[in-house]
Design an enzyme around this catalytic site. Structure first.
Site, PDB file in Angstrom:
ATOM      1  N   LYS A 217      48.895   8.849  60.184  1.00  0.00           N
ATOM      2  CA  LYS A 217      47.614   9.419  59.718  1.00  0.00           C
ATOM      3  C   LYS A 217      46.502   8.762  60.334  1.00  0.00           C
ATOM      4  CE  LYS A 217      45.091   9.999  55.382  1.00  0.00           C
ATOM      5  NZ  LYS A 217      45.323   9.686  53.731  1.00  0.00           N
TER       6      LYS A 217
ATOM      7  N   SER B  65      44.399  13.407  50.942  1.00  0.00           N
ATOM      8  CA  SER B  65      43.763  13.386  52.295  1.00  0.00           C
ATOM      9  C   SER B  65      44.713  13.231  53.338  1.00  0.00           C
ATOM     10  CB  SER B  65      42.674  12.052  52.213  1.00  0.00           C
ATOM     11  OG  SER B  65      43.822  10.603  52.004  1.00  0.00           O
TER      12      SER B  65
ATOM     13  N   SER C  21      46.914  11.322  47.342  1.00  0.00           N
ATOM     14  CA  SER C  21      46.798  11.835  48.920  1.00  0.00           C
ATOM     15  C   SER C  21      48.092  11.919  49.610  1.00  0.00           C
ATOM     16  CB  SER C  21      45.685  10.827  49.544  1.00  0.00           C
ATOM     17  OG  SER C  21      44.595  10.795  48.969  1.00  0.00           O
TER      18      SER C  21
END
Length: 471
Positions: A82, A157, A181
């Site tokens: 990420k 996210s 997330s």
């Protein structure tokens, strides 16, 4: 190894094939790099393709094996990382256009562990700027598309990494979870995710800096994968303390679970409403656990309404000064992020005095104690990831009422964050052309318990991914 494409294999299968010489790590890396070239244009999930880094890491794994050394438990496994997790040679942007030169001097410690175990980073995963929405869009890289339904959000996210894994661009992904997330985008993509207990996996950076109290208590880093066994494999490598992170701990991670197998099922947490297909998925998972020998009882866990409410109040109160004050960031946040957070704050009674803020944290202690007692009787809590279908793109920007409704739908998600508990999202099937799933929550440091329950649910439901998102 069977005749499936390399990009269809699980992380566990890839590592075994590479270690035993059935296939080279370089061949695995090349297959996944080619897959990225083929499908990423349709979903925009991989922000940066780490071609040279992947080839060099794969060649190093092959060289170790050729020299008679152990390739590692993750030998040749392609992973995504990420955009807010430090990986040397690649900027940690957090989705912000003004952070493209933020190249870290060293990896996050859990990234170093995974690379030492033979994992191969192939791509960076997209995210909303500073991870602030339950959607994945930003002004730096743009929108990530849901591979099942382009009209629906992919969740956030860690949406980029979830879509990367679901479409076979990597066997596993690394993300984080402050308010669902990891679990929400995994649910939207039809894959699995593990939100570890607070402290089990260290911070996403080794830089020492001030961290807001809610980030210390609610946020964790963890893996996404297409199987629960792969979650277990990755977590077994990445957990453990980092001396730069004073909140991190080293706790043994058992390979299985032989304790009490009692499950509390909550179909409609706090009684705030649940859509029929969600309720059906929870009950199907409960049947799978019953058939696997677990003792299942429909019973409400303690005060989900208060846990979710306090999570929202604390998080909004801490973030409001930074996100709504001009000049705090060196550049602008995206219009979507500002709109979402402005609407979100409008629906929250902010803890704007020392007394109310302190009282909220004090109440958290009492709620955690009630859950600890509850987990003594019920080591596993089974319930929805979200109580509604994934929303249409833009719905969360339609006003304060939408942000409140979305938070209510995610109440069991954020309860696990509020309490610092481990949770696994696991898919259960497809409804109306989109993935459906559930989550299992366990006691503090009970990752092995949650994983054991998730395995039983997974065993009753055929795999749905990789999915090809191309028209």
């Amino acid at each position: 190894m069977d005749n499936r494409a390399l990009t269809e294999l699980s992380a566990t299968e890839i590592a075994e094939a590479v270690r035993t010489g059935v296939v080279s790590a370089l061949a695995v890396a090349e297959a996944h790099l080619a897959r990225i070239d083929e499908v990423n244009p349709a979903v925009n999930a991989a922000t940066v393709v780490l071609t040279d880094q992947a080839r060099a890491a794969a060649a190093a794994v092959d060289a170790r094996i050729a020299a008679g050394q152990d390739g590692g438990p993750l030998a040749g496994v392609p992973i995504s990382v990420k955009e807010n997790i430090d990986l040397t040679g690649s900027a940690t942007t957090s989705g912000l256009p003004f952070a493209t030169d933020h190249i870290p001097a060293e990896n996050a410690s859990f990234v170093t562990k995974l690379l030492a175990a033979g994992a191969i980073p192939v791509a960076r995963g997209n995210m909303p700027d500073v991870g602030l929405r339950w959607d994945t869009d930003n002004d730096l890289y743009g929108r990530t598309w849901n591979p099942w339904d382009r009209s629906r959000v992919p969740g956030g996210s860690s949406g980029g990494d979830a879509v990367i894994v679901a479409t076979g661009m990597a066997a596993a992904g690394l993300g984080n979870d402050y308010g669902g997330s990891l679990r929400l985008p995994a649910h939207a993509a039809g894959i699995a995710a593990l939100r570890p207990s607070a402290g089990r996996v260290p911070a996403p950076t080794r830089q020492i800096m001030p961290i807001e109290l809610s980030l210390q208590a609610f946020a964790v880093n963890g893996p996404l994968a297409r199987t629960v066994a792969d979650l277990d494999l990755l977590f077994g490598v990445m957990h453990g303390a980092d001396d730069n992170d004073p909140l991190s701990v080293t706790v043994p991670h058992p390979s299985g679970y032989d304790g009490p197998r009692r499950v509390a099922v909550t179909v409609d947490p706090a009684g705030w409403g649940v859509e029929p297909q969600v309720a059906a998925a929870v009950r199907a998972a409960a049947r799978a656990l019953t058939e696997a020998g677990w003792e299942v009882e429909e019973v409400e866990p303690p005060q989900v309404d208060r846990c979710a409410t306090l999570w929202r109040q604390i998080s909004a109160s801490e973030m409001a000064p930074a996100l709504l004050t001009p000049g705090v960031f060196p550049g602008p946040l995206s219009a979507g992020t500002v709109k979402y957070f402005t609407d979100n704050v409008a629906g929250v009674d902010l803890l704007d005095t020392a007394a109310t803020y302190s009282a909220a944290w004090a109440e958290r202690h009492a709620l955690a104690a009630r859950w600890r007692r509850f987990n003594t009787r019920y080591p596993v809590v089974l319930g929805p990831v979200t109580t509604a279908a994934m929303p249409a793109i833009g719905w969360d920007l339609s006003g304060p009422e939408a942000t409140t409704e979305q938070w209510q739908q995610h109440r069991l998600l954020v309860t696990a964050n509020f309490l610092g508990l481990p949770a696994v999202a696991v898919p259960t099937g497809v409804t109306d052309g989109r993935p459906q799933g559930v989550q299992v929550i366990s006691r503090l440091h009970g990752e092995h318990i949650a994983l054991a329950a998730a395995r039983a649910i997974e065993a009753a439901h055929p795999a749905m991914t990789p999915i090809d998102p191309r028209p």
